[in-house]
Design an enzyme around this catalytic site. Structure first.
Site, mmCIF file in Angstrom:
data_model
loop_
_atom_site.group_PDB
_atom_site.id
_atom_site.type_symbol
_atom_site.label_atom_id
_atom_site.label_comp_id
_atom_site.label_asym_id
_atom_site.label_seq_id
_atom_site.Cartn_x
_atom_site.Cartn_y
_atom_site.Cartn_z
ATOM 1 N N ILE A 55 -87.066 -124.067 62.843
ATOM 2 C CA ILE A 55 -86.647 -123.365 64.049
ATOM 3 C C ILE A 55 -85.497 -122.430 63.719
ATOM 4 C CG2 ILE A 55 -85.076 -125.262 64.713
ATOM 5 C CD1 ILE A 55 -85.789 -124.602 67.669
ATOM 6 N N CYS A 56 -85.457 -121.313 64.423
ATOM 7 C CA CYS A 56 -84.356 -120.358 64.338
ATOM 8 C C CYS A 56 -84.348 -119.674 62.965
ATOM 9 C CB CYS A 56 -83.050 -121.077 64.647
ATOM 10 S SG CYS A 56 -81.682 -119.990 65.070
#
Length: 254
Positions: A186-187
């Site tokens: 994620i991210c």
């Protein structure tokens, strides 16, 4: 005469208003930061999903009993992405390990200094604000793919920027993915996947400013909260965390 009942003082709306009011009592941030309180009370669909994900009691405390999940990170990991994952997964019965490389030695010409706590903990951040320390459960040189049912590579810009240069981190994400186990990021966590060379021909997403990095690594980049391509599961931003975790759980229980 108005006989309608008075609003509950324990309603979600009242609590959110109280949280937002509390924010006004805080002095201005010294550095750019992400506020979990603001993320979870903003009026957006994904914000509301994050609110329920973080604050609702566990629906099934034994849902993931017998499953062991690695969260692979180092200093500079985004706080809500790791603590939110840790809490939700453990509250639903999983065993979760924070897996990190050893700090090791650096040549004195680099001028680097690390507090002693870095030998046993990783530093979490809120965008650019230091948060707190999280205990390391396993070092990367001890972690074996056979011991884990899934892995998560959270963001925070500094964390994956350092992790992507670690051959053990590259090997771990590559081998988890090749094993067919849910392999999540994620991210900025997808930077490790870029350096591990597992994105060519795959659909993926990430925080918006590194979309070109994914495309340059051969991925088909989609601007969606969570993208699932086989056992490769990627998400963009902290408020997309619930969808990434639920996609991972779906594969674990499938």
């Amino acid at each position: 005469m108005n006989s309608s009942p008075a609003p509950s003082t324990d309603s979600a709306a009242v609590r959110n208003t109280a949280i937002l009011r509390a924010q006004t009592l805080m002095t201005p941030a010294l550095v750019p930061s992400i506020s979990t309180e603001l993320l979870t009370t903003a009026d957006g669909e994904l914000n509301r999903e994050l609110h329920h994900f973080l604050f609702d009691p566990p629906s099934n405390p034994t849902l993931l009993q017998g499953k062991t999940i690695a969260i692979c990170c180092t200093n500079g990991v985004e706080e809500v992405e790791i603590t939110g994952s840790l809490r939700w997964l453990t509250e639903h019965g999983a065993t979760v390990h924070v897996v990190s490389p050893r700090i090791g030695e650096f040549h004195p010409t680099l001028g680097l200094r690390f507090p002693a706590q870095c030998a046993t903990h990783v530093l979490a951040i809120r965008l650019m604000e230091n948060a707190g320390w999280l205990k390391i459960d396993r070092f990367l040189d001890e972690a074996k793919v056979a011991d884990y049912d899934a892995c998560i590579f959270p963001g925070g810009c500094w964390n994956p920027d350092a992790l992507r240069a670690d051959p053990l981190a590259q090997a771990f994400v590559r081998d988890m993915w090749k094993s067919g186990k849910p392999t999540c990021a994620i991210c900025h966590g997808q930077w490790v996947m870029v350096s591990a060379g597992i994105l060519p021909g795959r659909k993926a997403t990430a925080v918006w400013n590194i979309h070109p990095d994914l495309a340059n690594a051969g991925a088909t980049v989609l601007d969606e909260p969570c993208v699932v391509d086989g056992n490769l599961i990627t998400a963009r931003f902290p408020y997309d965390l619930p969808r990434m975790i639920h996609a991972m759980v779906s594969q674990l229980l499938g």
